[in-house]
Design a protein around this motif. Structure first.
Motif, PDB file in Angstrom:
ATOM      1  N   THR A  31       1.128  18.243   3.922  1.00 53.54           N
ATOM      2  CA  THR A  31       1.639  19.224   4.883  1.00 53.54           C
ATOM      3  C   THR A  31       0.543  20.201   5.285  1.00 53.54           C
ATOM      4  O   THR A  31      -0.443  20.355   4.578  1.00 53.54           O
ATOM      5  CB  THR A  31       2.805  20.018   4.269  1.00 53.54           C
ATOM      6  OG1 THR A  31       2.341  20.687   3.101  1.00 53.54           O
ATOM      7  CG2 THR A  31       3.970  19.097   3.901  1.00 53.54           C
ATOM      8  N   ASP A  32       0.786  20.887   6.414  1.00 51.14           N
ATOM      9  CA  ASP A  32      -0.207  21.864   6.848  1.00 51.14           C
ATOM     10  C   ASP A  32       0.120  23.278   6.394  1.00 51.14           C
ATOM     11  O   ASP A  32      -0.668  23.890   5.693  1.00 51.14           O
ATOM     12  CB  ASP A  32      -0.461  21.781   8.357  1.00 51.14           C
ATOM     13  CG  ASP A  32       0.731  22.110   9.234  1.00 51.14           C
ATOM     14  OD1 ASP A  32       1.838  22.364   8.715  1.00 51.14           O
ATOM     15  OD2 ASP A  32       0.566  22.119  10.467  1.00 51.14           O
ATOM     16  N   LEU A  33       1.254  23.824   6.732  1.00 55.35           N
ATOM     17  CA  LEU A  33       1.560  25.231   6.484  1.00 55.35           C
ATOM     18  C   LEU A  33       2.908  25.418   5.792  1.00 55.35           C
ATOM     19  O   LEU A  33       3.681  24.469   5.652  1.00 55.35           O
ATOM     20  CB  LEU A  33       1.562  26.002   7.812  1.00 55.35           C
ATOM     21  CG  LEU A  33       0.284  25.940   8.634  1.00 55.35           C
ATOM     22  CD1 LEU A  33       0.510  26.520  10.022  1.00 55.35           C
ATOM     23  CD2 LEU A  33      -0.846  26.662   7.931  1.00 55.35           C
ATOM     24  N   GLY A  34       3.205  26.654   5.445  1.00 54.16           N
ATOM     25  CA  GLY A  34       4.352  27.026   4.639  1.00 54.16           C
ATOM     26  C   GLY A  34       5.682  26.367   4.924  1.00 54.16           C
ATOM     27  O   GLY A  34       6.299  25.791   4.032  1.00 54.16           O
ATOM     28  N   LEU A  87       0.835  -1.193   0.000  1.00 53.95           N
ATOM     29  CA  LEU A  87       0.000   0.000   0.000  1.00 53.95           C
ATOM     30  C   LEU A  87       0.877   1.254   0.000  1.00 53.95           C
ATOM     31  O   LEU A  87       1.984   1.252   0.533  1.00 53.95           O
ATOM     32  CB  LEU A  87      -0.907   0.032   1.229  1.00 53.95           C
ATOM     33  CG  LEU A  87      -1.955  -1.072   1.340  1.00 53.95           C
ATOM     34  CD1 LEU A  87      -2.742  -0.924   2.634  1.00 53.95           C
ATOM     35  CD2 LEU A  87      -2.886  -1.069   0.145  1.00 53.95           C
ATOM     36  N   VAL A  88       0.361   2.306  -0.606  1.00 59.52           N
ATOM     37  CA  VAL A  88       1.030   3.595  -0.554  1.00 59.52           C
ATOM     38  C   VAL A  88       1.077   4.058   0.898  1.00 59.52           C
ATOM     39  O   VAL A  88       0.089   3.952   1.627  1.00 59.52           O
ATOM     40  CB  VAL A  88       0.279   4.623  -1.424  1.00 59.52           C
ATOM     41  CG1 VAL A  88       0.821   6.035  -1.220  1.00 59.52           C
ATOM     42  CG2 VAL A  88       0.352   4.220  -2.894  1.00 59.52           C
ATOM     43  N   GLY A  89       2.224   4.555   1.321  1.00 60.11           N
ATOM     44  CA  GLY A  89       2.361   5.109   2.660  1.00 60.11           C
ATOM     45  C   GLY A  89       1.996   6.577   2.674  1.00 60.11           C
ATOM     46  O   GLY A  89       2.124   7.277   1.663  1.00 60.11           O
ATOM     47  N   ILE A  90       1.529   7.049   3.803  1.00 59.98           N
ATOM     48  CA  ILE A  90       1.097   8.438   3.961  1.00 59.98           C
ATOM     49  C   ILE A  90       1.874   9.056   5.129  1.00 59.98           C
ATOM     50  O   ILE A  90       1.938   8.463   6.213  1.00 59.98           O
ATOM     51  CB  ILE A  90      -0.413   8.545   4.286  1.00 59.98           C
ATOM     52  CG1 ILE A  90      -1.268   7.678   3.368  1.00 59.98           C
ATOM     53  CG2 ILE A  90      -0.861  10.003   4.310  1.00 59.98           C
ATOM     54  CD1 ILE A  90      -1.356   8.114   1.948  1.00 59.98           C
ATOM     55  N   VAL A  91       2.444  10.249   4.906  1.00 60.27           N
ATOM     56  CA  VAL A  91       3.100  11.002   5.969  1.00 60.27           C
ATOM     57  C   VAL A  91       2.373  12.330   6.120  1.00 60.27           C
ATOM     58  O   VAL A  91       2.115  13.015   5.129  1.00 60.27           O
ATOM     59  CB  VAL A  91       4.597  11.253   5.662  1.00 60.27           C
ATOM     60  CG1 VAL A  91       5.225  12.161   6.712  1.00 60.27           C
ATOM     61  CG2 VAL A  91       5.348   9.935   5.581  1.00 60.27           C
ATOM     62  N   LEU A  92       2.047  12.687   7.349  1.00 59.01           N
ATOM     63  CA  LEU A  92       1.351  13.933   7.650  1.00 59.01           C
ATOM     64  C   LEU A  92       2.293  14.860   8.407  1.00 59.01           C
ATOM     65  O   LEU A  92       2.657  14.578   9.545  1.00 59.01           O
ATOM     66  CB  LEU A  92       0.096  13.651   8.472  1.00 59.01           C
ATOM     67  CG  LEU A  92      -0.912  12.706   7.816  1.00 59.01           C
ATOM     68  CD1 LEU A  92      -2.078  12.454   8.751  1.00 59.01           C
ATOM     69  CD2 LEU A  92      -1.379  13.255   6.478  1.00 59.01           C
ATOM     70  N   VAL A  93       2.694  15.948   7.754  1.00 61.25           N
ATOM     71  CA  VAL A  93       3.654  16.883   8.333  1.00 61.25           C
ATOM     72  C   VAL A  93       2.908  18.128   8.816  1.00 61.25           C
ATOM     73  O   VAL A  93       2.339  18.863   8.011  1.00 61.25           O
ATOM     74  CB  VAL A  93       4.736  17.286   7.304  1.00 61.25           C
ATOM     75  CG1 VAL A  93       5.776  18.200   7.966  1.00 61.25           C
ATOM     76  CG2 VAL A  93       5.404  16.049   6.711  1.00 61.25           C
ATOM     77  N   SER A  94       2.915  18.316  10.117  1.00 59.64           N
ATOM     78  CA  SER A  94       2.250  19.466  10.726  1.00 59.64           C
ATOM     79  C   SER A  94       3.223  20.176  11.652  1.00 59.64           C
ATOM     80  O   SER A  94       4.207  19.589  12.115  1.00 59.64           O
ATOM     81  CB  SER A  94       1.034  18.998  11.529  1.00 59.64           C
ATOM     82  OG  SER A  94       0.473  20.072  12.263  1.00 59.64           O
ATOM     83  N   ALA A 142       1.972   7.839   9.059  1.00 64.83           N
ATOM     84  CA  ALA A 142       2.804   8.303  10.168  1.00 64.83           C
ATOM     85  C   ALA A 142       2.721   9.812  10.283  1.00 64.83           C
ATOM     86  O   ALA A 142       2.875  10.523   9.288  1.00 64.83           O
ATOM     87  CB  ALA A 142       4.252   7.871   9.964  1.00 64.83           C
ATOM     88  N   PRO A 143       2.486  10.301  11.495  1.00 62.35           N
ATOM     89  CA  PRO A 143       2.544  11.737  11.720  1.00 62.35           C
ATOM     90  C   PRO A 143       3.997  12.179  11.881  1.00 62.35           C
ATOM     91  O   PRO A 143       4.828  11.439  12.422  1.00 62.35           O
ATOM     92  CB  PRO A 143       1.774  11.915  13.029  1.00 62.35           C
ATOM     93  CG  PRO A 143       1.931  10.613  13.744  1.00 62.35           C
ATOM     94  CD  PRO A 143       2.048   9.562  12.675  1.00 62.35           C
ATOM     95  N   ALA A 144       4.300  13.360  11.385  1.00 66.94           N
ATOM     96  CA  ALA A 144       5.614  13.969  11.585  1.00 66.94           C
ATOM     97  C   ALA A 144       5.350  15.408  12.001  1.00 66.94           C
ATOM     98  O   ALA A 144       5.444  16.332  11.199  1.00 66.94           O
ATOM     99  CB  ALA A 144       6.446  13.895  10.310  1.00 66.94           C
ATOM    100  N   GLY A 145       4.969  15.571  13.248  1.00 65.68           N
ATOM    101  CA  GLY A 145       4.553  16.882  13.713  1.00 65.68           C
ATOM    102  C   GLY A 145       5.492  17.475  14.733  1.00 65.68           C
ATOM    103  O   GLY A 145       6.057  16.766  15.568  1.00 65.68           O
ATOM    104  N   GLY A 146       5.646  18.777  14.651  1.00 64.87           N
ATOM    105  CA  GLY A 146       6.442  19.492  15.626  1.00 64.87           C
ATOM    106  C   GLY A 146       7.935  19.257  15.470  1.00 64.87           C
ATOM    107  O   GLY A 146       8.401  18.783  14.432  1.00 64.87           O
TER     108      GLY A 146
END
Length: 136
Positions: free
Chosen positions: A73-76, A6-13, A39-43
Protein backbone atom coordinates in the motif's frame (compact mmCIF):
# COMPACT_ATOMS: atom_id res chain seq x y z
CA UNK A 1 8.39 -21.14 -15.29
CA UNK A 2 4.69 -20.40 -15.76
CA UNK A 3 2.76 -18.15 -13.42
CA UNK A 4 0.64 -21.09 -12.24
CA UNK A 5 2.05 -21.09 -8.70
CA UNK A 6 3.68 -17.69 -8.34
CA UNK A 7 2.82 -15.37 -5.48
CA UNK A 8 0.43 -12.66 -6.64
CA UNK A 9 1.09 -8.99 -5.95
CA UNK A 10 -1.55 -6.28 -5.39
CA UNK A 11 -0.56 -2.61 -5.35
CA UNK A 12 -3.02 -0.39 -3.48
CA UNK A 13 -2.59 3.32 -4.10
CA UNK A 14 -4.79 6.36 -3.75
CA UNK A 15 -4.18 6.96 -7.46
CA UNK A 16 -5.06 4.56 -10.26
CA UNK A 17 -2.27 6.05 -12.36
CA UNK A 18 0.35 5.56 -9.63
CA UNK A 19 -0.70 1.97 -8.95
CA UNK A 20 -0.65 1.12 -12.66
CA UNK A 21 2.72 2.82 -13.24
CA UNK A 22 4.38 1.03 -10.31
CA UNK A 23 2.96 -2.30 -11.51
CA UNK A 24 4.33 -1.63 -15.00
CA UNK A 25 7.74 -0.63 -13.64
CA UNK A 26 8.03 -3.66 -11.38
CA UNK A 27 6.98 -6.12 -14.08
CA UNK A 28 9.25 -4.44 -16.60
CA UNK A 29 12.28 -4.85 -14.36
CA UNK A 30 11.79 -8.62 -14.25
CA UNK A 31 12.88 -8.60 -17.88
CA UNK A 32 12.44 -11.86 -19.73
CA UNK A 33 11.43 -13.79 -16.62
CA UNK A 34 8.01 -15.21 -15.94
CA UNK A 35 5.03 -12.92 -15.85
CA UNK A 36 4.28 -12.37 -12.17
CA UNK A 37 0.56 -11.93 -11.51
CA UNK A 38 0.37 -8.29 -10.44
CA UNK A 39 -2.65 -6.02 -10.26
CA UNK A 40 -3.03 -2.35 -9.43
CA UNK A 41 -5.91 -1.34 -7.18
CA UNK A 42 -5.72 2.41 -7.31
CA UNK A 43 -8.22 5.14 -6.68
CA UNK A 44 -11.96 4.77 -6.42
CA UNK A 45 -14.48 3.05 -8.69
CA UNK A 46 -15.34 6.46 -10.16
CA UNK A 47 -11.72 7.21 -11.02
CA UNK A 48 -11.10 9.63 -8.19
CA UNK A 49 -8.38 9.69 -5.58
CA UNK A 50 -8.88 7.35 -2.65
CA UNK A 51 -9.07 3.65 -1.96
CA UNK A 52 -11.74 1.09 -2.72
CA UNK A 53 -12.38 -2.20 -0.96
CA UNK A 54 -14.08 -3.48 -4.10
CA UNK A 55 -11.05 -2.74 -6.28
CA UNK A 56 -8.71 -4.39 -3.76
CA UNK A 57 -10.89 -7.53 -3.59
CA UNK A 58 -11.10 -7.75 -7.39
CA UNK A 59 -7.35 -7.23 -7.79
CA UNK A 60 -6.52 -9.89 -5.21
CA UNK A 61 -8.85 -12.40 -6.85
CA UNK A 62 -7.28 -11.68 -10.24
CA UNK A 63 -3.72 -12.49 -9.07
CA UNK A 64 -4.47 -15.45 -6.79
CA UNK A 65 -2.72 -18.57 -8.09
CA UNK A 66 -2.83 -20.46 -4.79
CA UNK A 67 0.66 -19.43 -3.65
CA UNK A 68 -0.48 -16.42 -1.64
CA UNK A 69 -1.07 -12.76 -2.34
CA UNK A 70 1.20 -9.95 -1.14
CA UNK A 71 -0.51 -6.58 -0.81
CA UNK A 72 1.55 -3.39 -0.77
CA UNK A 73 0.00 0.00 0.00
CA UNK A 74 0.99 3.62 -0.37
CA UNK A 75 -0.62 5.70 2.39
CA UNK A 76 -2.65 5.47 5.60
CA UNK A 77 -6.20 4.83 4.42
CA UNK A 78 -4.98 2.25 1.91
CA UNK A 79 -3.46 0.38 4.86
CA UNK A 80 -6.71 0.71 6.81
CA UNK A 81 -8.75 -0.56 3.87
CA UNK A 82 -6.60 -3.67 3.52
CA UNK A 83 -6.52 -4.28 7.27
CA UNK A 84 -10.33 -4.08 7.39
CA UNK A 85 -10.63 -6.59 4.55
CA UNK A 86 -8.18 -8.95 6.27
CA UNK A 87 -10.12 -8.63 9.54
CA UNK A 88 -13.37 -9.55 7.77
CA UNK A 89 -11.58 -12.68 6.64
CA UNK A 90 -13.84 -13.76 3.80
CA UNK A 91 -13.35 -11.35 0.91
CA UNK A 92 -9.66 -11.79 0.15
CA UNK A 93 -8.07 -15.06 -1.01
CA UNK A 94 -6.64 -17.34 1.65
CA UNK A 95 -3.02 -16.52 2.44
CA UNK A 96 -3.30 -12.84 1.60
CA UNK A 97 -0.81 -10.71 3.50
CA UNK A 98 -0.40 -6.97 3.97
CA UNK A 99 3.32 -6.30 3.55
CA UNK A 100 4.97 -3.43 5.39
CA UNK A 101 7.26 -2.13 2.65
CA UNK A 102 8.01 1.04 0.69
CA UNK A 103 5.59 1.22 -2.20
CA UNK A 104 7.87 1.50 -5.23
CA UNK A 105 11.03 -0.25 -4.04
CA UNK A 106 9.02 -2.88 -2.19
CA UNK A 107 6.90 -3.60 -5.25
CA UNK A 108 9.99 -4.09 -7.40
CA UNK A 109 11.60 -6.37 -4.82
CA UNK A 110 8.37 -8.35 -4.40
CA UNK A 111 7.88 -8.90 -8.13
CA UNK A 112 11.52 -9.79 -8.80
CA UNK A 113 11.46 -12.27 -5.90
CA UNK A 114 8.09 -13.74 -6.89
CA UNK A 115 9.43 -14.27 -10.42
CA UNK A 116 11.98 -16.73 -8.98
CA UNK A 117 9.17 -18.91 -7.67
CA UNK A 118 9.79 -17.88 -4.05
CA UNK A 119 7.06 -18.41 -1.48
CA UNK A 120 4.98 -15.69 0.18
CA UNK A 121 7.32 -15.42 3.19
CA UNK A 122 10.31 -14.75 0.94
CA UNK A 123 8.38 -12.27 -1.23
CA UNK A 124 7.19 -10.37 1.84
CA UNK A 125 10.69 -10.37 3.34
CA UNK A 126 12.25 -9.06 0.12
CA UNK A 127 9.69 -6.26 -0.08
CA UNK A 128 10.17 -5.29 3.58
CA UNK A 129 13.95 -5.35 3.17
CA UNK A 130 13.58 -2.54 0.64
CA UNK A 131 13.30 -0.18 3.62
CA UNK A 132 17.05 -0.61 4.05
CA UNK A 133 17.97 0.47 0.50
CA UNK A 134 20.24 3.48 0.81
CA UNK A 135 20.25 6.17 -1.86
CA UNK A 136 23.04 8.32 -0.57
Amino acid sequence: MSDDRLVGIVLVSHSAAVAAAVAELAQGLVGGGPHVPIAPAGGTEGGGLGTSSELVVAAAASVDRGAGVAVLTDLGSAVLTVKALLAEGDELPDDTRLVDAPFVEGAVAAVVTAATGADLDAVAAAAAEAYSYRKA
